[in-house]
Motif scaffolding. Sequence first.
Motif, PDB file in Angstrom:
ATOM      1  N   ARG A 269       0.829  -1.217   0.000  1.00 55.88           N
ATOM      2  CA  ARG A 269       0.000   0.000   0.000  1.00 55.88           C
ATOM      3  C   ARG A 269       0.855   1.255   0.000  1.00 55.88           C
ATOM      4  NH1 ARG A 269      -1.911   3.036   4.149  1.00 55.88           N
ATOM      5  NH2 ARG A 269      -1.080   1.518   5.627  1.00 55.88           N
TER       6      ARG A 269
ATOM      7  N   VAL B 276       3.319   0.945  -3.730  1.00 54.56           N
ATOM      8  CA  VAL B 276       2.737   1.055  -5.066  1.00 54.56           C
ATOM      9  C   VAL B 276       2.651   2.495  -5.577  1.00 54.56           C
ATOM     10  CG1 VAL B 276       0.598   0.750  -6.375  1.00 54.56           C
ATOM     11  CG2 VAL B 276       1.521  -1.137  -5.044  1.00 54.56           C
ATOM     12  N   PRO B 277       2.127   3.476  -4.815  1.00 58.88           N
ATOM     13  CA  PRO B 277       1.984   4.824  -5.387  1.00 58.88           C
ATOM     14  C   PRO B 277       3.297   5.437  -5.877  1.00 58.88           C
ATOM     15  CG  PRO B 277       0.656   4.610  -3.412  1.00 58.88           C
ATOM     16  CD  PRO B 277       1.491   3.383  -3.476  1.00 58.88           C
TER      17      PRO B 277
ATOM     18  N   GLN C 244      -2.033   3.394 -12.942  1.00 59.62           N
ATOM     19  CA  GLN C 244      -1.509   3.648 -11.602  1.00 59.62           C
ATOM     20  C   GLN C 244      -2.624   4.028 -10.641  1.00 59.62           C
ATOM     21  OE1 GLN C 244       0.933   7.098 -11.355  1.00 59.62           O
ATOM     22  NE2 GLN C 244       1.174   6.992  -9.142  1.00 59.62           N
ATOM     23  N   TYR C 245      -3.555   4.844 -11.115  1.00 63.44           N
ATOM     24  CA  TYR C 245      -4.646   5.292 -10.248  1.00 63.44           C
ATOM     25  C   TYR C 245      -5.481   4.116  -9.755  1.00 63.44           C
ATOM     26  CZ  TYR C 245      -9.026   7.347  -8.772  1.00 63.44           C
ATOM     27  OH  TYR C 245     -10.132   7.674  -8.044  1.00 63.44           O
TER      28      TYR C 245
ATOM     29  N   GLU D 191      -3.574   1.946  -7.265  1.00 61.57           N
ATOM     30  CA  GLU D 191      -3.570   2.567  -5.934  1.00 61.57           C
ATOM     31  C   GLU D 191      -4.935   2.402  -5.272  1.00 61.57           C
ATOM     32  OE1 GLU D 191      -2.392   6.614  -6.132  1.00 61.57           O
ATOM     33  OE2 GLU D 191      -0.511   6.194  -7.158  1.00 61.57           O
ATOM     34  N   ARG D 192      -5.987   2.547  -6.053  1.00 65.63           N
ATOM     35  CA  ARG D 192      -7.347   2.418  -5.516  1.00 65.63           C
ATOM     36  C   ARG D 192      -7.577   1.013  -4.982  1.00 65.63           C
ATOM     37  NH1 ARG D 192     -12.167   5.279  -6.352  1.00 65.63           N
ATOM     38  NH2 ARG D 192     -14.048   4.019  -6.258  1.00 65.63           N
TER      39      ARG D 192
ATOM     40  N   TYR E 261      -5.286  -1.121  -3.746  1.00 63.63           N
ATOM     41  CA  TYR E 261      -4.549  -1.350  -2.506  1.00 63.63           C
ATOM     42  C   TYR E 261      -5.024  -0.444  -1.373  1.00 63.63           C
ATOM     43  CZ  TYR E 261      -1.173  -4.519  -4.583  1.00 63.63           C
ATOM     44  OH  TYR E 261      -0.583  -5.607  -5.182  1.00 63.63           O
ATOM     45  N   ALA E 262      -5.825   0.561  -1.665  1.00 60.92           N
ATOM     46  CA  ALA E 262      -6.354   1.437  -0.618  1.00 60.92           C
ATOM     47  C   ALA E 262      -7.647   0.917  -0.015  1.00 60.92           C
ATOM     48  CB  ALA E 262      -6.578   2.846  -1.169  1.00 60.92           C
TER      49      ALA E 262
END
Length: 309
Positions: free
Chosen positions: A205, A208-209, A269-270, A273-274, A276-277
């Motif tokens: 988490r 990744v970003p 990428q967005y 990230e979403r 893993y969030a």
Amino acid sequence: MTDTVDKTPAPAVPPEQIKAIPVRHYGRWVAGAVIIALLVLIGIAFSNAKINYSIIPDYLTDSTILSGVWHTLYISVLAMLLGLVLGVILAVMRMSSNPVTSTVAWFYVWFFRGTPVLVQLLLWYNIALVFPILNLGFYKDEMNQVMTPFLAALLGLGLNEAAYMSEIVRAGIQSVDEGQTEASHALGMTQGKTLRRVILPQAMRVIVPPTGNEFINMLKTSSLAYAVQFNELIKRSQDISSTSLAVVELYFVASIWYLILTSIFSVFQYYLERRYARGSSRNLPPTPLQRLKKNLRLFGSFRRPEVAR
């Protein structure tokens, strides 16, 4: 004689309604006018420049340019994979209690983050000046034959990226609570199994970003590979401009392709990230489509909305 007292309640007087007047923000109008004026001046300057814009669409799909796009994407993916694998190894070495491995990892990060990428590419391309012959025992050849432009670009970009990825991975590992490690050891898990099955999945988490940002940056940094004669997008654009003399036009073509590539991978990428969030945020951020709809509704509104009465 008794006086009669009138007990009828007096009529309630309604309170005076307050009329709220929104505050006018004249600074916003001034700032907007200045920005629009600057954009108009820049547009006029480019429209009057000696640039043949009509040939740009033709070169966008030129076979030479498409070959450069493919080589840019190819070297970026491979260099990123090399940097990611070495970054994980360096992060583990950096956090090791062994002073030798931790010192070596620290020196690696210090050196590759402290020297320009272009210099590293040129050093790898001219490594034959230091090692004229490559002798591995089972393989022997001249270094000039081994160190091709592709290999020089891969090593220069990948080893430099490993230094940055090691810091990203190390920050992600350190973000996991130490109690997770203690609980894993109490269950009889080894250090390696704890790292693979407990620590790294939770650290993703955090990892990744910035990793996505690093890959997008790698797409642009790969343009430096033209210095070692690797046929990426900039090199291919220069090859065409040297014969057609359309120098600025070809730079526009390269810029458009870089924008296309970075935009596509920014979307990936967005959503990564979403994903893993989901375990750390109850309310996920809006998607780009939802943001676009919201911005379209608010577009053109420069005044503060009226205060509810």
